[in-house]
Motif scaffolding. Sequence first.
Motif, PDB file in Angstrom:
ATOM      1  N   ALA A 224       7.442   9.206   6.912  1.00  0.00           N
ATOM      2  CA  ALA A 224       6.553   8.029   7.417  1.00  0.00           C
ATOM      3  C   ALA A 224       5.231   7.963   6.689  1.00  0.00           C
ATOM      4  N   MET A 225       4.799   9.008   6.025  1.00  0.00           N
ATOM      5  CA  MET A 225       3.480   8.685   5.008  1.00  0.00           C
ATOM      6  C   MET A 225       4.043   8.187   3.897  1.00  0.00           C
ATOM      7  N   ALA A 226       5.315   8.332   3.374  1.00  0.00           N
ATOM      8  CA  ALA A 226       5.846   7.712   2.198  1.00  0.00           C
ATOM      9  C   ALA A 226       6.076   6.174   2.544  1.00  0.00           C
ATOM     10  N   HIS A 227       6.505   6.028   3.486  1.00  0.00           N
ATOM     11  CA  HIS A 227       6.818   4.695   4.219  1.00  0.00           C
ATOM     12  C   HIS A 227       5.449   3.720   4.202  1.00  0.00           C
ATOM     13  N   VAL A 228       4.431   4.316   4.784  1.00  0.00           N
ATOM     14  CA  VAL A 228       3.142   3.398   4.949  1.00  0.00           C
ATOM     15  C   VAL A 228       2.673   3.124   3.487  1.00  0.00           C
ATOM     16  N   ALA A 229       2.730   4.202   2.620  1.00  0.00           N
ATOM     17  CA  ALA A 229       2.302   4.133   1.074  1.00  0.00           C
ATOM     18  C   ALA A 229       3.121   3.120   0.578  1.00  0.00           C
ATOM     19  N   LEU A 230       4.407   2.977   0.875  1.00  0.00           N
ATOM     20  CA  LEU A 230       5.211   2.034   0.268  1.00  0.00           C
ATOM     21  C   LEU A 230       5.114   0.517   0.684  1.00  0.00           C
ATOM     22  N   VAL A 231       4.802   0.393   2.127  1.00  0.00           N
ATOM     23  CA  VAL A 231       5.002  -0.759   2.837  1.00  0.00           C
ATOM     24  C   VAL A 231       3.635  -1.368   2.521  1.00  0.00           C
ATOM     25  N   GLY A 232       2.505  -0.537   2.572  1.00  0.00           N
ATOM     26  CA  GLY A 232       1.283  -0.730   2.395  1.00  0.00           C
ATOM     27  C   GLY A 232       0.209  -0.470   3.688  1.00  0.00           C
ATOM     28  N   PRO A 233      -1.104  -0.762   3.623  1.00  0.00           N
ATOM     29  CA  PRO A 233      -1.971  -0.309   4.756  1.00  0.00           C
ATOM     30  C   PRO A 233      -1.876  -1.128   5.970  1.00  0.00           C
TER      31      PRO A 233
ATOM     32  N   ASP B 241       2.205   8.027  -6.501  1.00  0.00           N
ATOM     33  CA  ASP B 241       1.422   6.769  -5.981  1.00  0.00           C
ATOM     34  C   ASP B 241       1.591   5.633  -6.665  1.00  0.00           C
ATOM     35  N   HIS B 242       1.648   5.638  -8.072  1.00  0.00           N
ATOM     36  CA  HIS B 242       2.095   4.516  -9.030  1.00  0.00           C
ATOM     37  C   HIS B 242       3.371   4.080  -8.837  1.00  0.00           C
ATOM     38  N   TYR B 243       4.263   4.817  -8.618  1.00  0.00           N
ATOM     39  CA  TYR B 243       5.621   4.426  -8.641  1.00  0.00           C
ATOM     40  C   TYR B 243       5.877   3.827  -6.921  1.00  0.00           C
ATOM     41  N   LEU B 244       5.213   4.410  -5.947  1.00  0.00           N
ATOM     42  CA  LEU B 244       5.394   3.565  -4.923  1.00  0.00           C
ATOM     43  C   LEU B 244       4.670   2.265  -4.574  1.00  0.00           C
ATOM     44  N   ARG B 245       3.327   1.915  -5.509  1.00  0.00           N
ATOM     45  CA  ARG B 245       2.969   0.774  -5.360  1.00  0.00           C
ATOM     46  C   ARG B 245       3.807  -0.029  -6.089  1.00  0.00           C
ATOM     47  N   GLU B 246       4.418   0.372  -7.366  1.00  0.00           N
ATOM     48  CA  GLU B 246       5.270  -0.517  -8.034  1.00  0.00           C
ATOM     49  C   GLU B 246       6.374  -0.887  -7.289  1.00  0.00           C
ATOM     50  N   ALA B 247       7.005   0.117  -6.536  1.00  0.00           N
ATOM     51  CA  ALA B 247       8.239  -0.321  -5.712  1.00  0.00           C
ATOM     52  C   ALA B 247       7.888  -1.358  -4.579  1.00  0.00           C
TER      53      ALA B 247
ATOM     54  N   LEU C 167     -17.639  11.298   3.213  1.00  0.00           N
ATOM     55  CA  LEU C 167     -17.494  10.819   1.957  1.00  0.00           C
ATOM     56  C   LEU C 167     -17.606   9.443   1.538  1.00  0.00           C
ATOM     57  N   PRO C 168     -17.518   9.218   0.240  1.00  0.00           N
ATOM     58  CA  PRO C 168     -17.652   7.750  -0.116  1.00  0.00           C
ATOM     59  C   PRO C 168     -16.469   7.112   0.411  1.00  0.00           C
ATOM     60  N   VAL C 169     -16.564   5.594   0.523  1.00  0.00           N
ATOM     61  CA  VAL C 169     -15.717   4.791   0.883  1.00  0.00           C
ATOM     62  C   VAL C 169     -14.667   4.510  -0.063  1.00  0.00           C
ATOM     63  N   VAL C 170     -13.509   4.198   0.043  1.00  0.00           N
ATOM     64  CA  VAL C 170     -12.281   3.796  -0.859  1.00  0.00           C
ATOM     65  C   VAL C 170     -11.587   2.815  -0.112  1.00  0.00           C
ATOM     66  N   SER C 171     -10.724   2.330  -0.742  1.00  0.00           N
ATOM     67  CA  SER C 171      -9.827   1.105  -0.366  1.00  0.00           C
ATOM     68  C   SER C 171      -9.000   1.567   0.712  1.00  0.00           C
ATOM     69  N   ASP C 172      -8.372   0.862   1.447  1.00  0.00           N
ATOM     70  CA  ASP C 172      -7.175   1.059   2.352  1.00  0.00           C
ATOM     71  C   ASP C 172      -5.950   1.449   1.668  1.00  0.00           C
ATOM     72  N   ASP C 173      -5.741   0.891   0.528  1.00  0.00           N
ATOM     73  CA  ASP C 173      -4.571   0.962  -0.327  1.00  0.00           C
ATOM     74  C   ASP C 173      -4.765   2.548  -0.918  1.00  0.00           C
ATOM     75  N   GLU C 174      -5.754   2.988  -1.477  1.00  0.00           N
ATOM     76  CA  GLU C 174      -6.111   4.092  -1.918  1.00  0.00           C
ATOM     77  C   GLU C 174      -5.999   5.371  -0.769  1.00  0.00           C
ATOM     78  N   TYR C 175      -6.452   5.034   0.623  1.00  0.00           N
ATOM     79  CA  TYR C 175      -6.476   5.906   1.345  1.00  0.00           C
ATOM     80  C   TYR C 175      -4.931   6.191   1.829  1.00  0.00           C
ATOM     81  N   VAL C 176      -3.915   5.402   2.026  1.00  0.00           N
ATOM     82  CA  VAL C 176      -2.685   5.628   2.079  1.00  0.00           C
ATOM     83  C   VAL C 176      -1.828   6.167   1.379  1.00  0.00           C
ATOM     84  N   ALA C 177      -2.343   6.209   0.010  1.00  0.00           N
ATOM     85  CA  ALA C 177      -1.689   6.901  -1.260  1.00  0.00           C
ATOM     86  C   ALA C 177      -1.443   8.456  -0.911  1.00  0.00           C
TER      87      ALA C 177
END
Length: 214
Positions: A136-145, A75-81, A171-181
């Motif tokens: 596609a899952m990784a692409h969305v996590a990389l590009v963003g929500p 997750d962290h690596y893709l956000r940094e990239a 379940l509790p709500v989280v951010s869109d960014d966390e959801y696509v992780a």
Amino acid sequence: MSIAVSSVRPLDHCVFTHPEAWWTTMGNTSSWDRSSTNTPVPIEVVDGAQTCVQYVQKNLGIALDYQTETLPVLDHYLREARAQGSPHTHALIASVAGCYLGELLRARHPLCWEPLAQDQLLWSLSAPSITIFPVAMAHVALVGPKAEKQWEVFRFAPPLRQALTRRLQALPVVSDDEYVAPSTRVEVVDMAFEWLEATNNKHAHDHEPAEPEE
């Protein structure tokens, strides 16, 4: 980590199989023999997954081990990239990260790689009632929500979709960014297979022959 629902309805942008297809393909996934397909893991996937491990090790100094405990590292690596890369490097990183995710999921669940499409974003694994598009899952996590509406990452049979939607909305709500992780996506897949197993067990129990009366 507890999965939570994005502020966007979590399964609204998925494509689902036709109900009749679900009834004809629904089976006991726990006994579905992956080897019976005689389809080995494509070498492109094996190489891509290994390359992902190397990229993360080089950039973060942490080794991915195909376990969910190290998914937050990915997750962290893709956000940094996302912040540092170009569209060209994004495509390469999404490809190898998707291969890694696919192999992690294949190790956890009875999933098979489908024949690889020319477009890597369409590479998929499948089991009765579920198809997953890990690149596609990784692409969305990389590009963003913002890319969530553009690419299909799951394909669920309608009853499975409905069950997952109910569970996620509780379940509790989280951010869109966390959801696509990736770590969250894998939890959604885990939930899907838990539901499939429970449903199959109930179906088998309902069809057990009645005990003869004395």
